[in-house]
Design a protein around this motif. Structure first.
Motif, PDB file in Angstrom:
ATOM      1  N   UNK A   1       5.177  -0.726   0.456  1.00 53.77           N
ATOM      2  CA  UNK A   1       6.167   0.314   0.159  1.00 53.77           C
ATOM      3  C   UNK A   1       5.974   0.799  -1.277  1.00 53.77           C
ATOM      4  N   UNK A   2       5.870   2.111  -1.442  1.00 51.34           N
ATOM      5  CA  UNK A   2       5.705   2.690  -2.770  1.00 51.34           C
ATOM      6  C   UNK A   2       7.023   2.643  -3.525  1.00 51.34           C
ATOM      7  N   UNK A   3       6.936   2.476  -4.837  1.00 48.47           N
ATOM      8  CA  UNK A   3       8.142   2.486  -5.663  1.00 48.47           C
ATOM      9  C   UNK A   3       8.845   3.829  -5.588  1.00 48.47           C
ATOM     10  N   UNK A   4       8.082   4.919  -5.492  1.00 45.23           N
ATOM     11  CA  UNK A   4       8.691   6.247  -5.375  1.00 45.23           C
ATOM     12  C   UNK A   4       9.621   6.327  -4.175  1.00 45.23           C
ATOM     13  N   UNK A   6      11.384   3.869  -2.896  1.00 48.05           N
ATOM     14  CA  UNK A   6      12.503   2.928  -2.940  1.00 48.05           C
ATOM     15  C   UNK A   6      13.822   3.664  -3.073  1.00 48.05           C
ATOM     16  N   UNK A   7      14.839   3.171  -2.407  1.00 42.45           N
ATOM     17  CA  UNK A   7      16.176   3.719  -2.598  1.00 42.45           C
ATOM     18  C   UNK A   7      16.711   3.277  -3.961  1.00 42.45           C
ATOM     19  N   UNK A  15      20.601   7.074  -3.589  1.00 42.29           N
ATOM     20  CA  UNK A  15      19.491   8.005  -3.420  1.00 42.29           C
ATOM     21  C   UNK A  15      18.485   7.429  -2.436  1.00 42.29           C
ATOM     22  N   UNK A  16      17.897   8.289  -1.639  1.00 40.57           N
ATOM     23  CA  UNK A  16      16.921   7.828  -0.640  1.00 40.57           C
ATOM     24  C   UNK A  16      15.569   7.505  -1.261  1.00 40.57           C
ATOM     25  N   UNK A  17      15.310   8.043  -2.451  1.00 42.64           N
ATOM     26  CA  UNK A  17      14.082   7.711  -3.172  1.00 42.64           C
ATOM     27  C   UNK A  17      14.323   7.875  -4.667  1.00 42.64           C
TER      28      UNK A  17
END
Length: 343
Positions: A1-4, A6-7, A15-17
Motif C-alpha cells: 500500500x502506497x503512503x499516498x 493511506x487514509x 480523508x481517503x488519501x
C-alpha cells in the motif's frame, strides 16, 4: 500500500488519501461580487473526480478591500453562501473533503483605493502605500474573520484554513518587518493571529480541525527564519490550530536568501515544524513527481502533501499518482472511470 493512498484522520475530518489540492487564486469572479461561478465549480469538482483527498478552496476574503484583486472570492456577505454551498455539495459526491482558506490581503490588496496594514509600509515601489489600521479597526477585522468562518461552516465545509503566509494581513502582523506598531498588536506580534484563531474556533464545530498556512522563512533582506516561525506556530497551536500548512516567502522583494526552486525545497521546513511541535503538517513545494510526494510521506517529513501546479496541469493528478506509485487506482476513481483503472 502506497503512503499516498493511506487514509488520514484528524478530529472529525477523515480523508481517503494524503493528497491535498492547496489554495490557488483563480482571479475569475466575473461580477466582482466575490461569488464563485461555473469556472470555480468545474475547477474544484474536477479535482474531486480526479481523486484528491482534500481540496482547499482559494484565498477567500473577509471584506471587499481584502482581496488581492476584485476578481477574487469573498465571504463577507450571507448572499455569497449559496454559490459556495453548490460547489461543496458536488465535491462531496465524489468522496473528497473540502475547506476554504479565509484571508485578507492587507497591503497587497491591489484594487483597494487605500489598502490597510499593521503599519503604513508599502509592499514595494509598485504598490500603494497602505493605511495603518487603528486598534479598534484591528478588533473589527477579527470579527470579519469570524463572520467569514461562520459563513463557510454554513456552506458545508469540512475544514477551514486561516491564511497566515505569503505576506498577507496576518503575516504582516506577525512579521517584525511589517509590524511597527506601538499598541497591543505591536507589543505582541502574534496577538492578531491568536485572536483570529480564537474567534474562528468559537464558530466552527468542535470536531472540525482548523488549519493555518504559514511562511516558514522570509526571503526579504532581514526577514525572519525558521526558528522564529516555529515559535509563531507554537503560539498558534496553543490558540487552537490543529494542522499547519507550511510554505515560505511572499512578504517582499527577495534578498540574499533566494530560495531554490528544486523539487521538495520546502519540505525541510515542514519536517522541522512537525518535529518541534509534534503537530501534523502539509508539505508543499514542487511535489509534482508522484515518487517524490510518496517519499515525503514515507520518510515521515509530513502527514499530507499539497500539489498545486501539478493539479493545474492535470485535474486527475491524484489518480495518476496513485497508479504510478502503487500500480492501481481503481478504488480512488469514480465508478464511471473504472474501465480505465483495472483491478
Amino acid at each position: 500500500m502506497a503512503s499516498l493512498a493511506d487514509s488520514f484522520q484528524l478530529k472529525g475530518l477523515e480523508l481517503k488519501n494524503r493528497i491535498v489540492m492547496p489554495p490557488m487564486c483563480q482571479y475569475s469572479v466575473e461580477a466582482k461580487d466575490g461569488k464563485p461561478n461555473d469556472w470555480h465549480f468545474v475547477h474544484y469538482v474536477s479535482r474531486a473526480i480526479g481523486g484528491t483527498g482534500l481540496i482547499i478552496m482559494e484565498m477567500t476574503d473577509v471584506e471587499p478591500d481584502g482581496r488581492i484583486t476584485d476578481y477574487d472570492l469573498g465571504l463577507w456577505s450571507d448572499e455569497q453562501i449559496p454559490a459556495f454551498r453548490r460547489i461543496i455539495s458536488e465535491v462531496h459526491k465524489y468522496g473528497a473533503k473540502i475547506g476554504i482558506q479565509i484571508a485578507h490581503a492587507g497591503r497587497k490588496a491591489e484594487d483597494a483605493a487605500v489598502p490597510v496594514a499593521p503599519s503604513p509600509i508599502p509592499f514595494n515601489a509598485n504598490y500603494k502605500r497602505p493605511r495603518a489600521l487603528t486598534t479598534a479597526e484591528v478588533k473589527e477585522m477579527v470579527q470579519k474573520f469570524q463572520d467569514a468562518a461562520r459563513r463557510a461552516v454554513e456552506a458545508g465545509v469540512d475544514t477551514l484554513e486561516i491564511h497566515g503566509a505569503h505576506g498577507y494581513l496576518i503575516h504582516q502582523f506577525h512579521s517584525p518587518l511589517t509590524n511597527q506598531r506601538d499598541d497591543v498588536y505591536g507589543r505582541d506580534l502574534t496577538r492578531f493571529g491568536v485572536e483570529v484563531i480564537e474567534a474562528v474556533k468559537a464558530v466552527i464545530p468542535a470536531e472540525m480541525p482548523l488549519i493555518m498556512r504559514i511562511s516558514a522563512v522570509e526571503y526579504v533582506a532581514g526577514g525572519y527564519g525558521l526558528e522564529y516561525a516555529i515559535e509563531l506556530c507554537r503560539r498558534y497551536k496553543q490558540a487552537g490550530i490543529d494542522l499547519f500548512h507550511i510554505s515560505s516567502g511572499g512578504e517582499g522583494p527577495i534578498g540574499s536568501r533566494r530560495p531554490g526552486a528544486h523539487p521538495g525545497y520546502q519540505v525541510p521546513f515542514a519536517r522541522a515544524i512537525k518535529e518541534a511541535l509534534q503537530v501534523p503538517v502539509i508539505a508543499v513545494g514542487n511535489l509534482d513527481d508522484p515518487l517524490l510526494a510518496e517519499a515525503v510521506l514515507g520518510n515521515g517529513d509530513a502527514d499530507l502533501v499539497g500539489v498545486a501546479r501539478g493539479m493545474l496541469r492535470d485535474p486527475y493528478w491524484a489518480l495518476h499518482a496513485l497508479q504510478a506509485v502503487s500500480g492501481h487506482a481503481r478504488d480512488a476513481a469514480p465508478k464511471q472511470y473504472h474501465a480505465a483503472f483495472p483491478s
